[in-house]
Write a protein that holds these residues in place. Structure first.
Motif, short mmCIF file in Angstrom:
data_model
loop_
_atom_site.label_atom_id
_atom_site.label_comp_id
_atom_site.label_asym_id
_atom_site.label_seq_id
_atom_site.Cartn_x
_atom_site.Cartn_y
_atom_site.Cartn_z
N LYS A 1 0.85 -1.25 -0.03
CA LYS A 1 0.00 -0.06 -0.18
C LYS A 1 1.01 1.20 0.03
CE LYS A 1 -2.27 -1.14 3.96
NZ LYS A 1 -2.88 -1.31 4.85
N GLY A 2 0.20 2.39 -0.62
CA GLY A 2 1.12 3.56 -0.64
C GLY A 2 0.47 4.57 -1.54
N ASN A 3 0.94 5.63 -1.73
CA ASN A 3 0.46 6.58 -2.76
C ASN A 3 0.12 6.27 -4.05
OD1 ASN A 3 3.06 6.78 -3.60
ND2 ASN A 3 3.27 9.06 -3.20
N LEU A 4 0.60 5.11 -4.52
CA LEU A 4 0.27 4.40 -5.79
C LEU A 4 -1.01 3.57 -5.92
CD1 LEU A 4 3.85 3.80 -7.45
CD2 LEU A 4 2.41 5.26 -8.17
N ASP B 1 5.80 14.27 -3.86
CA ASP B 1 4.91 14.71 -3.00
C ASP B 1 3.58 15.02 -3.79
OD1 ASP B 1 4.39 17.87 -3.95
OD2 ASP B 1 6.53 17.48 -4.11
N ALA B 2 2.56 14.95 -2.94
CA ALA B 2 1.22 14.99 -3.20
C ALA B 2 0.69 16.00 -4.43
CB ALA B 2 -0.03 14.91 -2.09
N ALA B 3 1.17 17.51 -3.82
CA ALA B 3 1.05 18.52 -4.64
C ALA B 3 1.61 18.43 -6.06
CB ALA B 3 1.40 19.82 -4.00
N THR B 4 2.68 17.59 -6.22
CA THR B 4 3.47 17.80 -7.51
C THR B 4 2.92 16.63 -8.27
OG1 THR B 4 5.65 18.58 -6.53
CG2 THR B 4 5.71 17.26 -8.62
N LEU B 5 2.33 15.74 -7.68
CA LEU B 5 1.63 14.60 -8.35
C LEU B 5 0.33 15.02 -8.78
CD1 LEU B 5 2.23 11.55 -8.99
CD2 LEU B 5 1.11 10.89 -6.98
N ALA B 6 -0.44 15.52 -8.15
CA ALA B 6 -1.56 16.12 -8.75
C ALA B 6 -1.58 17.21 -9.73
CB ALA B 6 -2.38 16.64 -7.45
#
Length: 612
Positions: free
Chosen positions: A430-433, A564-569
């Motif tokens: 599990k993770g941000n992917l 990081d979440a912002a860059t990914l989004a």
């Protein structure tokens, strides 16, 4: 047989599944009760309907069916001689009719279902039909039995999608007596280790196609199931540990007197379980309980079975109103020891496993140590006592005897007190992917944690081209996306195994992350597979870029993109043109399946969806 109380984790997971499934189970059981009749299933049929049923039958069979006194058995067969595993089924129907006549009952082939070979279609367009062929088989099974004239059914199938599909279709006719009938594995040929070595040599250009073909032909050489422990043989294990085969039936070779005797006995049990010959009635719905499904997961873990069943078994369970997910697999894996090493998790094949004690020894060990539900119904009746026996021919007659209580070869099969591993080797990452599964039973501990930069492709052929051109001789995590059920039917990416293994053998840190599937024989390279949500559903995998750092940690259960979440989004998703996935090799007909497929964790099925 002395047993210890059920392991508390198994009891806890089972109770959680039961609570989660309460509403769907109630609906399923109510449907089965409504379909079950006191007399024969065909009682009350109109005369014209009955005449159509019996028109092609011999006169004696017509009389028996018209009298409605004796059970009538339907045979659903996946026979073709394209699949070595299914070729032995060619003459089963005529034999089964003879066995039925000897019992004073009748039998008909209710219908046939398709059966494709992933070994033929690997890496080709036809593989994009493979997963959905399971659901086609489920539909075809329902069509075969929809005539509603049978009191019992025999299901003839072995390979990857065939048994799950037969199971899913059969579950809709759970009011019938049912037995699954195997045909057995081919005898051992070229060793699996030798075959794998030649494959890697071919991937490196060290040997040519002629040597590769000779190696493969020596490995896959006769009628019967392929002898490695992939999805086909995992299917057979599941059917036995879930009580749907006769005890010890899974791995008896085709064309032997014992195989024939077991097939005859399968007809006898199907007839006996109708309740119309003096024995208690046992219908399929009686067998398909929450406990039985949990036993299936435990068997998969204890033997290091196919990762494909983190999809198939989910869909199979849903067909009977049981809702399982990857948390259940992971929690059970933590307490179920690995008791078998069969290729690709070892050098032995299923014939060696069977000779070492096989399913009987395995189930005896699990039951004795509180690692298997004993409180289940099977085709043999209540409990699993019958399944700690092995079949043999006593002066030509089928009989069962207790299995040896010691393994015949501890390099293949071990007791709970001396496992190959304390856990079942299946991990949830599990993770941000997102969420994925990884099978580590064949992955050495030093390869289970990989931190490397991503090499991103949208087709396995692109990764193969990079390998062949010498462009990925480095530490890497291969991200192969747009391989999910909605993108292209989720084909297995088996062609990636040899090149990634070559890179690992060169000393590079290597792993795979994909929203697709690997083979049921996925091996020594850590592979985070079935990643959900998939790229076409705007899963985070669609935002990964070349050079991104990823951590894949099988020990901690982590799959993390180091962005990081912002860059990914902020990254835009530009889905590639996937129109080529919809044309050729019959793919035009499967658009409805792709559009309505559920997530991998929900079974990747268009039949049940993601609904609870």
């Amino acid at each position: 047989m002395n047993t210890t109380p059920l392991h508390p984790t198994i009891a806890h997971v089972t109770e959680r599944i039961a609570q989660r499934s309460a509403a769907t189970r109630a609906t399923y059981l109510a449907s089965m009760a409504a379909q079950r009749k006191t007399g024969t299933q065909r009682s009350g049929m109109g005369c014209a309907n009955m005449a159509h049923t019996t028109a092609a039958l011999p006169a004696n069979d017509k009389l028996k069916i018209h009298a409605e006194r004796a059970p009538h058995v339907g045979i659903v067969t996946a026979y073709n001689d394209m699949l070595s595993a299914h070729q032995p089924y060619e003459h089963y129907p005529e034999r089964l009719r003879e066995y039925a006549h000897a019992l004073g009952v009748t039998a008909q082939v209710a219908g046939g279902v398709p059966a494709m070979c992933d070994g033929v279609t690997q890496g080709a367009a036809g593989m994009e039909l493979s997963l959905f062929s399971r659901d086609v088989i489920a539909l075809a099974t329902s069509v075969a039995l929809s005539h509603n004239v049978f009191d019992a059914a025999l299901f003839l199938g072995i390979c990857d999608k065939i048994v799950p599909g037969l199971f899913m279709g059969a579950a809709q006719f759970g009011h019938l007596s049912a037995v699954f009938v195997p045909a057995g594995p081919m005898t051992s040929g070229l060793s699996n280790d030798a075959k794998a070595k030649v494959r890697q040599q071919y991937a490196q250009g060290l040997v040519g196609r002629e040597a590769l073909l000779e190696s493969e032909a020596q490995a896959y050489h006769s009628p019967g199931t392929c002898t490695f422990y992939g999805t086909a043989n995992s299917n057979q294990m599941l059917m036995e540990i879930m009580g749907l085969h006769l005890p010890g039936a899974s791995f008896v070779n085709p064309g032997t007197p014992l195989r024939d005797a077991l097939t005859q006995a399968a007809m006898q049990r199907a007839v006996a379980n109708t309740g119309r010959t003096g024995e208690p009635a046992v219908c399929l719905a009686d067998i398909l309980s929450v406990n039985t499904i949990v036993n299936g997961i435990i068997g998969l873990l204890a033997t290091g079975g196919s990762t494909n069943h983190t999809i198939h078994l989910v869909a199979m369970a849903r067909a009977a109103g049981v809702l399982i997910d990857w948390d259940d697999f992971a929690e059970l894996s933590a307490v179920v020891p690995l008791l078998a090493r069969v290729y690709p998790n070892g050098s032995a094949d299923v014939n060696h496993f069977h000779a070492a004690g096989g399913m009987g020894f395995l189930m005896h060990e699990l039951l004795t140590h509180g690692l298997l539900h004993a409180n289940v119904m099977t085709v043999m009746g209540a409990g699993l006592t019958a399944y700690v026996n092995e079949p043999w021919l006593d002066d030509g007659a089928l009989a069962w005897r207790p299995v040896p209580t010691t393994s015949g070869d501890t390099s293949v099969l071990r007791p709970v007190a001396e496992p190959f591993s304390a856990d079942g080797g299946l991990r949830l990452l599990k993770g941000n992917l997102g969420r994925s599964v990884v099978k580590v039973s064949a992955v050495k501990p030093e390869h289970r944690v990989v931190r490397a930069q991503a090499v991103v492709v949208s087709d396995q052929q692109d990764l193969l081209a990079l390998f062949n051109n010498g462009q990925i001789n480095k530490d890497l995590i291969a991200v192969v996306r747009y391989q999910g059920p909605r993108a292209n039917g989720m084909p297995e990416l088996h062609k990636l195994t040899p090149p990634l293994a070559v890179l690992q053998d060169k000393g590079f840190k290597v792993a795979l992350v994909t929203d697709g599937r690997m083979s049921g024989a996925s091996g020594k390279v850590p592979a985070a597979i079935h990643l959900s949500p998939e790229a076409l559903a705007d899963g985070p995998i669609a935002r990964v870029m070349d050079g991104d750092w990823i951590t894949l940690d099988c020990e901690r259960g982590v799959l993390e993109l180091e962005v990081d979440a912002a860059t990914l989004a902020a990254r835009n998703i530009h889905h590639p043109d996937l129109s080529h996935n919809a044309h050729g090799t019959g793919r035009e007909l499967f658009g409805l399946f792709r559009a309505h497929a559920s997530t991998a964790e929900s079974g990747a099925s268009p039949l049940f969806g993601d609904r609870p």
